[in-house]
Motif scaffolding. Structure first.
Motif, PDB file in Angstrom:
ATOM      1  N   ARG A 151      17.467  10.271   9.369  1.00 35.05           N
ATOM      2  CA  ARG A 151      18.924  10.444   9.295  1.00 35.05           C
ATOM      3  C   ARG A 151      19.425  10.334   7.851  1.00 35.05           C
ATOM      4  N   SER A 152      18.650  10.898   6.913  1.00 37.97           N
ATOM      5  CA  SER A 152      19.042  10.865   5.507  1.00 37.97           C
ATOM      6  C   SER A 152      18.396  12.052   4.783  1.00 37.97           C
ATOM      7  N   THR A 153      18.979  12.411   3.657  1.00 35.54           N
ATOM      8  CA  THR A 153      18.417  13.487   2.839  1.00 35.54           C
ATOM      9  C   THR A 153      17.593  12.947   1.671  1.00 35.54           C
ATOM     10  N   ASP A 154      17.522  11.618   1.541  1.00 37.51           N
ATOM     11  CA  ASP A 154      16.726  11.024   0.468  1.00 37.51           C
ATOM     12  C   ASP A 154      15.242  11.198   0.766  1.00 37.51           C
ATOM     13  N   THR A 155      14.463  11.406  -0.296  1.00 41.80           N
ATOM     14  CA  THR A 155      13.021  11.608  -0.156  1.00 41.80           C
ATOM     15  C   THR A 155      12.254  10.420  -0.737  1.00 41.80           C
ATOM     16  N   TYR A 156      10.995  10.298  -0.307  1.00 39.46           N
ATOM     17  CA  TYR A 156      10.119   9.225  -0.781  1.00 39.46           C
ATOM     18  C   TYR A 156       8.679   9.668  -0.596  1.00 39.46           C
ATOM     19  N   TYR A 157       7.775   9.010  -1.346  1.00 35.28           N
ATOM     20  CA  TYR A 157       6.328   9.193  -1.185  1.00 35.28           C
ATOM     21  C   TYR A 157       5.787   7.972  -0.461  1.00 35.28           C
ATOM     22  N   TYR A 158       4.914   8.231   0.500  1.00 34.44           N
ATOM     23  CA  TYR A 158       4.447   7.152   1.370  1.00 34.44           C
ATOM     24  C   TYR A 158       2.984   6.846   1.110  1.00 34.44           C
ATOM     25  N   GLY A 159       2.670   5.534   1.093  1.00 29.76           N
ATOM     26  CA  GLY A 159       1.287   5.072   0.990  1.00 29.76           C
ATOM     27  C   GLY A 159       1.090   3.905   1.945  1.00 29.76           C
ATOM     28  N   GLU A 160      -0.114   3.799   2.564  1.00 33.42           N
ATOM     29  CA  GLU A 160      -0.342   2.754   3.567  1.00 33.42           C
ATOM     30  C   GLU A 160      -1.808   2.352   3.580  1.00 33.42           C
ATOM     31  N   ALA A 161      -2.034   1.045   3.815  1.00 35.60           N
ATOM     32  CA  ALA A 161      -3.382   0.496   3.978  1.00 35.60           C
ATOM     33  C   ALA A 161      -3.427  -0.291   5.272  1.00 35.60           C
ATOM     34  N   LEU A 162      -4.441  -0.007   6.152  1.00 36.95           N
ATOM     35  CA  LEU A 162      -4.589  -0.647   7.449  1.00 36.95           C
ATOM     36  C   LEU A 162      -5.961  -1.308   7.549  1.00 36.95           C
ATOM     37  N   ALA A 163      -5.982  -2.489   8.167  1.00 32.78           N
ATOM     38  CA  ALA A 163      -7.249  -3.189   8.400  1.00 32.78           C
ATOM     39  C   ALA A 163      -7.051  -4.147   9.567  1.00 32.78           C
ATOM     40  N   ARG A 164      -8.180  -4.508  10.239  1.00 33.00           N
ATOM     41  CA  ARG A 164      -8.111  -5.399  11.398  1.00 33.00           C
ATOM     42  C   ARG A 164      -9.008  -6.610  11.174  1.00 33.00           C
ATOM     43  N   LYS A 165      -8.455  -7.762  11.507  1.00 32.80           N
ATOM     44  CA  LYS A 165      -9.196  -9.010  11.463  1.00 32.80           C
ATOM     45  C   LYS A 165      -9.009  -9.697  12.807  1.00 32.80           C
ATOM     46  N   GLY A 166     -10.023  -9.607  13.702  1.00 33.62           N
ATOM     47  CA  GLY A 166      -9.875 -10.170  15.036  1.00 33.62           C
ATOM     48  C   GLY A 166      -8.791  -9.436  15.808  1.00 33.62           C
ATOM     49  N   ASN A 167      -7.786 -10.188  16.243  1.00 35.89           N
ATOM     50  CA  ASN A 167      -6.674  -9.569  16.972  1.00 35.89           C
ATOM     51  C   ASN A 167      -5.425  -9.449  16.102  1.00 35.89           C
ATOM     52  N   VAL A 168      -5.606  -9.472  14.787  1.00 34.83           N
ATOM     53  CA  VAL A 168      -4.502  -9.311  13.843  1.00 34.83           C
ATOM     54  C   VAL A 168      -4.709  -8.008  13.070  1.00 34.83           C
ATOM     55  N   VAL A 169      -3.661  -7.195  13.027  1.00 35.89           N
ATOM     56  CA  VAL A 169      -3.690  -5.929  12.295  1.00 35.89           C
ATOM     57  C   VAL A 169      -2.869  -6.115  11.025  1.00 35.89           C
ATOM     58  N   MET A 170      -3.498  -5.823   9.877  1.00 37.74           N
ATOM     59  CA  MET A 170      -2.842  -5.940   8.568  1.00 37.74           C
ATOM     60  C   MET A 170      -2.336  -4.561   8.150  1.00 37.74           C
ATOM     61  N   THR A 171      -1.095  -4.520   7.679  1.00 32.90           N
ATOM     62  CA  THR A 171      -0.498  -3.269   7.215  1.00 32.90           C
ATOM     63  C   THR A 171       0.163  -3.520   5.864  1.00 32.90           C
ATOM     64  N   VAL A 172      -0.173  -2.671   4.873  1.00 30.13           N
ATOM     65  CA  VAL A 172       0.480  -2.694   3.565  1.00 30.13           C
ATOM     66  C   VAL A 172       1.095  -1.315   3.359  1.00 30.13           C
ATOM     67  N   ALA A 173       2.430  -1.249   3.312  1.00 33.00           N
ATOM     68  CA  ALA A 173       3.142   0.024   3.195  1.00 33.00           C
ATOM     69  C   ALA A 173       3.886   0.085   1.877  1.00 33.00           C
ATOM     70  N   VAL A 174       3.941   1.302   1.307  1.00 29.59           N
ATOM     71  CA  VAL A 174       4.625   1.538   0.043  1.00 29.59           C
ATOM     72  C   VAL A 174       5.549   2.735   0.216  1.00 29.59           C
ATOM     73  N   TYR A 175       6.827   2.571  -0.197  1.00 30.45           N
ATOM     74  CA  TYR A 175       7.811   3.654  -0.210  1.00 30.45           C
ATOM     75  C   TYR A 175       8.223   3.838  -1.674  1.00 30.45           C
ATOM     76  N   ALA A 176       7.721   4.879  -2.305  1.00 30.93           N
ATOM     77  CA  ALA A 176       7.911   5.064  -3.740  1.00 30.93           C
ATOM     78  C   ALA A 176       8.726   6.321  -4.016  1.00 30.93           C
ATOM     79  N   LYS A 177       9.439   6.268  -5.144  1.00 30.72           N
ATOM     80  CA  LYS A 177      10.210   7.440  -5.551  1.00 30.72           C
ATOM     81  C   LYS A 177       9.301   8.524  -6.097  1.00 30.72           C
ATOM     82  N   ASN A 178       8.224   8.119  -6.757  1.00 29.84           N
ATOM     83  CA  ASN A 178       7.242   9.047  -7.305  1.00 29.84           C
ATOM     84  C   ASN A 178       5.940   8.900  -6.528  1.00 29.84           C
TER      85      ASN A 178
END
Length: 321
Positions: free
Chosen positions: A275-302
């Motif tokens: 619901r916006s016209t703004d743009t971004y570049y997306y980066g993500e890192a996923l990993a699992r440790k037991g029953n915990v899911v780790m997520t590292v997300a990046v929303y960058a202008k460049n």
């Protein structure tokens, strides 16, 4: 004086005396017409009948209302002719077909209910079956505590406060943690990060979601968010499988160095916020440790710095492991 009888009149006189139509009946008060002289000599009588003077037609008296007869019913029913000293005969009421049908419709259920009740009341009561309850029994052998624990729900692989397992926010950055600011995320807080929030919320609840902790910060024009989401043991693999991205021409997918059950996604094309016209570049890192899911997300202008994203993911994985 003539010796002839008054009854022997001349033919002309007879014709005059007997008109073709009978004269009207005169009332007692009406004036009678003047008749011809019966004592006049025959020669003096005219040969032709003398037309009598036009009689005065009396007023016809108003006849009283005739009493009702059996053939002509009056306004209040048929009149009965009662002889002197006789008792009046009472007529039986007449019932039409509609009245009889309505009576049958109303009386039928009542009669049927009465007959059914009488039949049921005359029958002996049916005895109820006895209450049957199984007897409690206990196994004679001893239960192995280890086998019983193995058969029950498994404990969480990672217990305690998940917020203590998060990396520290870098110094000099602005805190952008979601939720109430205490580090905990509810399912609706996590669903707000997606365009289709309702679908994501339902997916979390049906996918075995239990709890989540997060830390986020803003550095320049880039936003970083690290999340630890815990699921029930049987839903953890499904959760990370659903979150795994697919390799397309718009993104680059690889593994985090040193972790075989992980994903590293670097977007090549800018995306639009919901619901916006703004743009971004997306980066993500996923990993699992037991029953915990780790997520590292990046929303960058460049375009996302791959080395910086890998560094944050490694530091968070080492603290989780």
């Amino acid at each position: 004086m003539s010796t002839e009888s008054a009854d022997a009149a001349e033919p002309g006189t007879a014709a005059a005396a007997e008109p073709s139509t009978p004269p009207p009946t005169a009332s007692p008060t009406a004036t009678a017409p003047t008749p011809a002289n019966p004592f006049a000599p025959p020669s003096a009588l005219p040969e032709t009948p003398v037309t009598p003077e036009t009689p005065v037609v009396p007023e016809t008296p108003v006849a009283p209302d005739a009493p009702d007869t059996p053939d002509a019913p009056g306004a209040f029913g048929e009149a009965e002719v009662i002889e002197a000293g006789a008792e009046p005969v009472r007529r039986k009421p007449r019932f039409g077909v509609g009245t009889l049908f309505l009576t049958a419709v109303l009386a039928g259920p009542l009669v049927g209910a009465g007959v059914g009740y009488a039949i049921q009341a005359s029958r002996p009561p049916t005895p109820l079956p006895k209450i049957a309850a199984p007897k409690l029994s206990y196994p004679a052998e001893r239960v192995d505590p280890k086998a019983l624990a193995a058969a029950g729900p498994q404990p969480l692989d990672i217990d305690g406060d998940l917020r203590k397992l998060l990396i520290e926010r870098p110094a000099g950055t602005e805190d952008r943690t979601d939720g109430d600011g205490d580090g905990w995320l509810s399912p609706d807080d996590m669903a707000e990060n997606y365009g289709d929030s309702a679908r994501e919320f339902s997916s979390l609840l049906s996918g075995g979601f239990r709890r989540a902790a997060s830390v986020a910060w803003e550095s320049g024009d880039d936003l970083y968010q690290v999340t630890l989401a815990q699921y029930v043991p049987e839903s953890t693999r499904r959760a990370i499988a659903d979150a795994a991205p697919s390799s397309t021409h718009e993104s680059e997918v690889s593994l985090i160095p040193g972790n075989t059950e992980s994903y590293l996604v670097i977007g090549k094309q800018p995306l639009h916020y919901a619901r916006s016209t703004d743009t971004y570049y997306y980066g993500e890192a996923l990993a699992r440790k037991g029953n915990v899911v780790m997520t590292v997300a990046v929303y960058a202008k460049n375009p996302v710095d791959r080395a910086q994203l890998e560094d944050i993911a490694k530091r968070q994985w080492e603290k989780l492991a």
